[in-house]
Write an enzyme that holds these catalytic residues in place. Structure first.
Site, PDB file in Angstrom:
ATOM      1  N   THR A 192       0.822  -1.221   0.000  1.00  0.00           N
ATOM      2  CA  THR A 192       0.000   0.000   0.000  1.00  0.00           C
ATOM      3  C   THR A 192       0.851   1.266   0.000  1.00  0.00           C
ATOM      4  O   THR A 192       0.428   2.295  -0.530  1.00  0.00           O
ATOM      5  CB  THR A 192      -0.987   0.025   1.179  1.00  0.00           C
ATOM      6  OG1 THR A 192      -0.278   0.161   2.424  1.00  0.00           O
ATOM      7  CG2 THR A 192      -1.842  -1.232   1.211  1.00  0.00           C
ATOM      8  N   LEU A 239      -2.716   4.970  -0.760  1.00  0.00           N
ATOM      9  CA  LEU A 239      -4.148   4.675  -0.759  1.00  0.00           C
ATOM     10  C   LEU A 239      -4.326   3.206  -0.354  1.00  0.00           C
ATOM     11  O   LEU A 239      -4.536   2.324  -1.177  1.00  0.00           O
ATOM     12  CB  LEU A 239      -4.729   4.962  -2.140  1.00  0.00           C
ATOM     13  CG  LEU A 239      -6.195   5.364  -2.195  1.00  0.00           C
ATOM     14  CD1 LEU A 239      -6.529   6.451  -1.179  1.00  0.00           C
ATOM     15  CD2 LEU A 239      -6.569   5.823  -3.583  1.00  0.00           C
ATOM     16  N   HIS A 240      -4.261   2.982   0.963  1.00  0.00           N
ATOM     17  CA  HIS A 240      -4.196   1.628   1.512  1.00  0.00           C
ATOM     18  C   HIS A 240      -5.396   0.755   1.115  1.00  0.00           C
ATOM     19  O   HIS A 240      -5.253  -0.268   0.454  1.00  0.00           O
ATOM     20  CB  HIS A 240      -4.120   1.676   3.045  1.00  0.00           C
ATOM     21  CG  HIS A 240      -3.035   2.526   3.605  1.00  0.00           C
ATOM     22  ND1 HIS A 240      -1.717   2.127   3.639  1.00  0.00           N
ATOM     23  CD2 HIS A 240      -3.071   3.764   4.175  1.00  0.00           C
ATOM     24  CE1 HIS A 240      -0.979   3.072   4.211  1.00  0.00           C
ATOM     25  NE2 HIS A 240      -1.786   4.073   4.542  1.00  0.00           N
ATOM     26  N   ASP A 241      -6.572   1.143   1.589  1.00  0.00           N
ATOM     27  CA  ASP A 241      -7.728   0.246   1.547  1.00  0.00           C
ATOM     28  C   ASP A 241      -8.216  -0.103   0.145  1.00  0.00           C
ATOM     29  O   ASP A 241      -8.647  -1.245  -0.084  1.00  0.00           O
ATOM     30  CB  ASP A 241      -8.866   0.831   2.383  1.00  0.00           C
ATOM     31  CG  ASP A 241      -8.506   0.938   3.859  1.00  0.00           C
ATOM     32  OD1 ASP A 241      -7.549   0.255   4.287  1.00  0.00           O
ATOM     33  OD2 ASP A 241      -9.169   1.697   4.588  1.00  0.00           O
TER      34      ASP A 241
END
Length: 311
Positions: A192, A239-241
């Site tokens: 991520t 933008l992890h999720d």
């Protein structure tokens, strides 16, 4: 046929964008969304799910609020990252509908029972709700195709030197998930932190010009400010999720390895650490698909393309 998914999240700017991406993708059938405490308090994360679905005109999706604290610990929130509301930045609508009159675990269980095929659980916050589901409904394990989580890291943490935030909030829950015997896919910081959105990407999203792409750009404006701190060494904001949703849509964008993963629940310096047996040192069989790299430009292009859905 669209892949049935159940989304458990704690919005959170990147959770909100994961919702946007999932609902713009005809390949996915979002059966329900549940909220967990994490990026903000449980009341605020639940409200943020309702606000996002109101924005997206998807008030048909069942929503339920989840656990108000971790299994064995006091709650930690990331208000320093996501602001007072959890989604600071844009002017989001007030919720136009109410959550279901049940808990997150009850809604998850109902969704699994009623599905004609196994459901993929996507969990982008602490794993508390998922762990409670697994412990309370062993008869439903066979109805879960896989659990795709945003959490953990093979290397450096982002909340402690060793731990990523989502896992650190409730390491006991994460350990239950990893050792459940259900296939787990892990989008950790190793991938991520490479899925960074740059200022020019935000302007590209803004230029798409529909109300949702504008809101996404404004969410990213706020998120980028926090990640300007030089300690991170970032060009943009990770933008992890949305990596979890992007993996379901285009797994070819990601490089992954099959490894055993355990969660440290006791260590003085390492609580919440995901211990990834990269070199097969433990003798344990792999229990997770661990993402390690991403085609950043392909990831950005996917998000830009799907934002056009909301024209």
């Amino acid at each position: 046929m669209a892949l049935p998914i159940l989304l458990d999240c704690d919005p959170g700017h990147d959770d909100a964008i994961a919702i946007v991406l999932a609902l713009a993708s005809p390949e996915l059938d979002v059966k329900a969304i549940t909220s967990s405490a994490g990026n903000q308090t449980p009341e605020k994360t639940l409200r943020n799910v309702l606000r996002m679905l109101t924005l997206l005109n998807r008030t048909d999706i069942p929503v339920a609020g989840g656990a108000v604290k971790p299994l064995m610990r006091e709650l930690i929130i990331a208000d320093n990252v996501h602001g007072e509301s959890g989604l600071d930045g844009p002017a989001l609508p007030e919720p136009a509908f109410a959550p279901q009159n049940c808990t997150a675990v009850e809604l998850m269980a109902k969704t699994l029972r009623e599905s004609a095929e196994p459901v993929t659980i996507v969990s982008t916050g602490p794993q508390t709700n998922v762990a409670l589901l697994l412990n309370s409904h062993p008869e439903l394990h066979s109805k879960i195709a896989r659990i795709v989580i945003m959490g953990g890291a093979m290397g450096l943490g982002n909340w402690t030197p060793a731990a990523e935030f989502n896992i650190y909030v409730d390491p006991e829950a994460a350990e239950i998930v990893f050792q459940s015997g259900i296939p787990v896919v892990m989008a950790g910081l190793d991938v991520t932190h490479k899925a960074q959105i740059h200022v020019e990407d935000t302007e590209r999203f803004r230029a798409i010009g529909n109300p949702v792409s504008t809101i996404v750009a404004e969410l990213l404006d706020f998120f980028l400010e926090y990640h300007k701190d030089e300690k991170w060494g970032f060009v943009g904001a990770p933008l992890h999720d949305p990596c979890t949703i992007a993996w379901l849509l285009k797994p070819e964008l990601f490089t992954s390895v099959e490894r055993w993963v355990g969660v440290e629940t006791q260590g003085k310096y390492t609580q919440g650490m995901t211990v990834v047996d990269y070199y097969y040192l433990t003798g344990n069989k792999p229990n997770a698909t661990v993402m390690v790299d991403v085609d950043r430009q392909g990831f950005v292009d996917l998000l830009a393309d799907r934002l056009k859905f909301y024209a």
